[in-house]
Design an enzyme around this catalytic site. Structure first.
Site, PDB file in Angstrom:
ATOM      1  N   VAL A   1      36.464  33.072  44.918  1.00 58.37           N
ATOM      2  CA  VAL A   1      35.761  34.132  45.793  1.00 58.37           C
ATOM      3  C   VAL A   1      34.809  33.463  46.685  1.00 58.37           C
ATOM      4  CG1 VAL A   1      35.244  36.380  45.302  1.00 58.37           C
ATOM      5  CG2 VAL A   1      37.205  35.516  44.113  1.00 58.37           C
TER       6      VAL A   1
ATOM      7  N   ASP B   1      45.460  39.662  33.166  1.00 56.51           N
ATOM      8  CA  ASP B   1      44.091  39.275  32.423  1.00 56.51           C
ATOM      9  C   ASP B   1      43.294  40.352  32.931  1.00 56.51           C
ATOM     10  OD1 ASP B   1      42.027  37.278  32.201  1.00 56.51           O
ATOM     11  OD2 ASP B   1      43.117  36.588  34.257  1.00 56.51           O
TER      12      ASP B   1
END
Length: 226
Positions: free
Chosen positions: A30, A133
């Site tokens: 990211v 998750d």
């Protein structure tokens, strides 16, 4: 019932100016970036290919879910473009000295924000979504300290209880996921409980143990409690 037919904004790769790497998500890194034509600060998760994440994010809209802007679909430069949360992850916050000043009121506020986001995914979204998750690294803080659930790389549309592949992160992974049993939104509920533990103790359960050791303890303690 199948997943909905959706579309999303396709953003040109050359319309994104990348800055620093600010972490890793499911299946990609990211970056903080600028969406040049919109003059907007964004987060971009670089991917090897576009799979379910863009489709799932495109149907979600909630105060406590990261806002999705679009996807880059120009091979090999694939990516998910979302709002940028300048406060970093909840995990990083809980690891900082600043978190030592966190009181029970703040914990309750943040616990409620995560719960609202999860309730939306499970009950109010156009199609039920299981995150799969949920963990403190996948909850981020905005500049004004609002919590948002992010990283839907492992998520699935779900309209009934089903078997799914082993995915997630120890020790946030529910025992039924570890055992490859049929799962529902309750696997996210287990993960949410672990995040609450993190906020209350500023620790991760089973600290110092390896993944398979954690898996064995989670399953054994669950069976022992039945």
């Amino acid at each position: 019932m199948s997943s909905p037919s959706v579309s999303f904004v396709q953003i040109r790769f050359d319309d994104i100016h990348f800055f620093e790497n600010c972490g890793g998500g499911s299946f990609g890194s990211v970056y903080r970036a600028k969406w040049v034509s919109r003059d907007k600060e964004v987060a971009v998760k670089k991917l090897l290919k576009i799979e379910n994440e863009a489709e799932i994010l495109s149907v979600l809209s909630h105060r406590n879910i990261i806002q999705f802007y679009g996807a880059i679909v120009e091979a090999p430069n694939y990516g998910i473009v979302t709002e940028y949360a300048s406060g970093g992850s909840l995990y990083d916050y809980l690891s900082s000295e600043e978190s030592e000043e966190m009181d029970i009121g703040q914990i309750m506020t943040w616990a409620a924000e995560i719960a609202r986001g999860m309730h939306y995914l499970h009950s109010e979204a156009p199609v039920k979504v299981i995150h799969r998750d949920l963990k403190s690294r996948n909850v981020v803080l905005t500049a004004d300290k609002i919590l948002k659930i992010c990283d839907f790389g492992a998520s699935k549309f779900l309209t009934h209880t089903t078997h799914m592949s082993l995915v997630g992160t120890f020790p946030w992974m529910a025992p039924e996921v570890i055992q490859s049993l049929p799962v529902s939104e309750t696997c996210d509920t287990f993960s949410y409980g672990v995040v609450l533990w993190e906020m209350l103790t500023r620790e991760i359960p089973f600290h110092g143990l390896e993944g398979l050791q954690v898996a064995w303890l989670v399953v054994e303690r669950t069976v022992a409690g039945l």
